[in-house]
Design a protein around this motif. Structure first.
Motif, PDB file in Angstrom:
ATOM      1  N   GLU A 349      -3.193  -8.984  48.901  1.00 19.85           N
ATOM      2  CA  GLU A 349      -2.919  -9.425  48.169  1.00 19.85           C
ATOM      3  C   GLU A 349      -1.857  -9.703  48.090  1.00 19.85           C
ATOM      4  N   THR A 353      -3.647 -16.517  47.553  1.00 13.46           N
ATOM      5  CA  THR A 353      -5.113 -15.980  47.881  1.00 13.46           C
ATOM      6  C   THR A 353      -4.816 -17.700  48.790  1.00 13.46           C
ATOM      7  N   ILE A 356      -7.731 -16.943  52.385  1.00 17.65           N
ATOM      8  CA  ILE A 356      -8.749 -16.424  51.939  1.00 17.65           C
ATOM      9  C   ILE A 356      -9.578 -17.879  51.940  1.00 17.65           C
ATOM     10  N   GLN A 357      -9.252 -18.745  51.069  1.00 15.97           N
ATOM     11  CA  GLN A 357      -9.951 -19.691  51.479  1.00 15.97           C
ATOM     12  C   GLN A 357     -10.395 -20.835  51.966  1.00 15.97           C
ATOM     13  N   TRP A 381      -8.725  -7.465  42.330  1.00 14.67           N
ATOM     14  CA  TRP A 381      -8.785  -8.314  42.690  1.00 14.67           C
ATOM     15  C   TRP A 381      -9.167  -8.193  43.806  1.00 14.67           C
ATOM     16  N   HIS A 385     -11.029 -11.945  43.981  1.00 15.25           N
ATOM     17  CA  HIS A 385     -11.175 -12.274  45.192  1.00 15.25           C
ATOM     18  C   HIS A 385     -11.925 -12.446  46.424  1.00 15.25           C
ATOM     19  N   LYS A 388     -15.833 -11.842  44.189  1.00 15.51           N
ATOM     20  CA  LYS A 388     -16.720 -13.361  43.887  1.00 15.51           C
ATOM     21  C   LYS A 388     -17.235 -12.363  42.626  1.00 15.51           C
TER      22      LYS A 388
END
Ligand code: PRX
Length: 634
Positions: A349, A353, A356-357, A381, A385, A388
């Motif tokens: 975290e 982010t 992760i993209q 989180w 993330h 989803k």
């Protein structure tokens, strides 16, 4: 499969059944397995000695329940997907048949090395398929494995080998962890020097670095297994024969060997795996724990393989060679279930982010958390993330001693609340008691978390010292198993685990005894005394705060050097996981008139709270508190 729960009402119904008639309930679950001979009686127990026996006189081999039971249907199904530390090294897919053959071959190899039923075998390996092969080969021939996390020092390894009198160590030349390699074989060499019981050291070649091999003692895995038959007839085990010993820290200095036996451990871990994760045959299950911890034992190796599942096993670290490695592995292997620790979630975290993209994470169905309390922010989180917003999170509370998960939601069935482990699993009877042992009934209560009735996978003893088991777990509160944790039961009857109430600190999900760390610090020649407490740490959950008294000859200009050498000492005595995060040099420690360190005060100061220290007038040396506060900058 039969005993699978599909709804909340189903859970409530099954739970009631499991409490009203535990023996009938667990017999029904156990019947699904392959027993060479069925049990005569389901359960005998008392928590006084303690004596806990499940499926009495049942005969089986746990590996027959993994392999022979599945081979007709699952021979070509992937059992293990192994992902190397280096993403350029191809992943290995081992089918159930291939794993069966490797296990059979290594079982025969161990026999050739004179390992017999009941002998202890130490496994000190990286996260490679051979670690699973070695564990299952031991189980196949009735040898008792004791896996030691390959981050522990030579000294820790020596202690564990000597405590259980192991005959053989299985290790590798070295291990890869991110950009680093660790010289496992030379650590074993140093450890074994002080171990009379060791006859053989089997060495798997992983890093190909040069290692010294002691003639007559050391043998390469590939040489030992060359030409050895893959067929091995499993040893018949009693339900209560030991399956493994796993060392874990407690309040006292020396880690204890928690003993799990065969039948109950098998039945309970598989049952909880299937229900908590709502496992389906097409799922791909990834638990990121190391095999050296109970989570790895139960939910990488035994429970998933008993279920015929496909597991991902990963050799490396979350951020190598890039910060998105975990997410890359999930997409690459189409992971459906991801089970990790809050400390990893918080560390990831903190990276934001962006990593992760590039990844869709669309294969994910269920997320799991284990090892320490998960804070609300990390939970949110993880949910937003990684899951989803569509993957349920199972916050699973349990311990090395319990073998399997005890309090946890069932994925997608139990309504969740961030930071709550929610409700007990079937067969688990938690109680909250006050410090005098009075049960706090009803909801909205907080106190010491205990269990009042046995479940099949609870520890049976601590190796070689049954009295220690009784004292540690069964003597604090009469008639109860004491977990060492504090808990709150809220208005809905949901459990929130508040953390340890004993002298155990949970650093990044790793358990360490304060006395154990103090003993290590005290090995430093210039240290006179030390006291260690936990304090809240943003990533690790708890950090280690050490108060250290040095020899009077030491002047403050040497503190920085001594700090560094204390870290080296602790790494040498225990391992890098036990290194203090903060060291404060003091001239004394707050003590009661009977000479006991008042840790309560040290904890408060470590938390940065100097205002609520409580009554300090009973101290032998109240003036020391002012000095410590000042040195801590409070
Ligand atoms: O304090 C609890 C914490 O970890 C301890 C057990 O540590 P260990 O035997 O190393 O096993 C860890 C993996 C099962 C417990 O006494 N703990 C474990 N899971 C949770 C937890 N604390 C809060 N929430 C959890 N889900």
């Amino acid at each position: 499969m039969s005993n699978k729960i599909h709804s909340l009402s189903g859970y409530l119904y099954e739970y009631q059944k499991s409490i009203a008639n535990p023996e009938e309930f667990w017999a029904d679950v156990a019947e699904r397995f392959y027993w060479r001979k069925s049990w005569d009686k389901v359960l005998e127990w008392n928590f006084e000695e303690p004596k806990i026996q499940w499926f009495i006189n049942g005969k089986l081999n746990i590996t027959e329940n993994i392999f022979e039971r599945h081979l007709f249907t699952l021979a070509n199904k992937t059992a293990i997907i192994w992902e190397a530390n280096d993403p350029n090294e191809p992943a290995i897919h081992l089918t159930y048949k291939q794993l069966y053959e490797k296990v059979g071959q290594f079982a025969n190899t161990l026999k050739n090395l004179n390992v017999q039923k009941g002998d202890r075998v130490i496994i000190y390996l990286p996260m490679i398929p051979e670690a699973v092969v070695a564990m299952l080969a031991c189980a196949r021939i009735g040898a008792i494995h004791s896996v030691v996390f390959a981050g522990f020092s030579a000294n820790s390894l020596t202690d564990r080998i000597n405590d259980c009198g192991a005959k053989v160590v299985i290790t590798a030349d070295g291990s890869y962890r991110g950009a680093k390699t660790f010289p496992l074989k030379s650590i074993v060499d140093e450890a074994v020097e002080k171990c009379k019981s060791i006859e053989k050291v089997v060495v798997f070649q992983r890093t190909h670095e040069t290692v010294s091999m002691v003639a007559g003692r050391d043998i390469w895995w590939h040489d030992a297994t060359a030409g050895v038959s893959t067929h091995n007839e499993a040893e018949e085990m009693d339900s209560e024969d030991m399956l493994f010993i796993l060392y874990t820290s407690g309040s006292t200095g020396k880690p204890k060997g928690v003993v799990h036996t065969t039948g109950g451990y098998m039945v309970y871990t598989q049952y909880t795996f299937e229900n908590v994760f709502q496992y389906k045959p097409e799922d791909i299950f990834w638990c990121t724990a190391d095999i050296g911890w109970i989570t790895g034992h139960s939910y990488i190796v035994y429970a998933p393989l008993l279920s015929g599942a496909t597991v991902v096993m990963y050799e490396g670290v979350p951020t190598y060679p890039h910060n998105g490695r975990f997410w890359e592995v999930i997409d690459k292997h189409k992971v459906t279930h991801f089970y990790t620790a809050p400390t990893a979630i918080r560390a990831l975290e903190a990276l934001g982010t962006d990593p992760i993209q590039p990844y869709s994470l669309k294969s994910l169905k269920v997320l799991g958390s284990v090892g320490e309390p998960i804070n609300v922010e990390a939970w949110q989180w993880y949910h937003t993330h990684i899951g989803k917003g569509r993957c349920p999170i199972v916050d699973t509370w349990w311990q090395t001693e319990t073998g399997g998960m005890l309090i946890s939601p069932l994925a997608g069935i139990t309504p969740t609340k961030p930071s709550f482990a929610t409700l007990p699993l079937c067969g688990v009877q938690p109680v909250i008691v006050d410090d005098k042992g009075n049960e706090l009934k009803g909801n909205n209560v907080e106190g010491n978390l205990c269990i009042k009735f046995p479940f099949p996978s609870m520890l049976r003893t601590t190796y070689g010292d049954h009295e220690r088991c009784r004292q540690t777990y069964f003597s604090t509160f009469k008639g109860l198993y004491f977990t060492g944790d504090g808990a709150r039961r809220d208005e809905d009857g949901y459990y929130r685990i508040l953390g340890r109430v004993d002298d155990v600190i949970n650093v990044s999900g790793h358990r360490l005894g304060t006395a154990e760390v103090e003993n290590a610090i005290n090995e430093h020649p210039l240290v006179i005394e030390s006291a260690v407490v936990g304090y809240p740490h943003d990533i690790k959950g708890q950090g280690i705060f050490a108060y250290v008294i040095c020899d009077s000859s030491v002047t403050p200009d040497r503190y920085e050097n001594i700090k560094n050498s204390i870290l080296i000492t602790v790494t040498k005595v225990i391992g890098a996981i036990a290194k203090p995060d903060k060291i404060l040099f003091v001239s004394g420690l707050p003590k009661t008139r009977s000479g006991k360190i008042m840790r309560r005060i040290l904890r408060k100061i470590a938390e940065g709270d100097a205002n609520n220290l409580g009554d300090i007038t009973t101290l032998l040396n109240p003036e020391i508190v002012e000095e410590i506060k000042q040195k801590a900058g409070l």
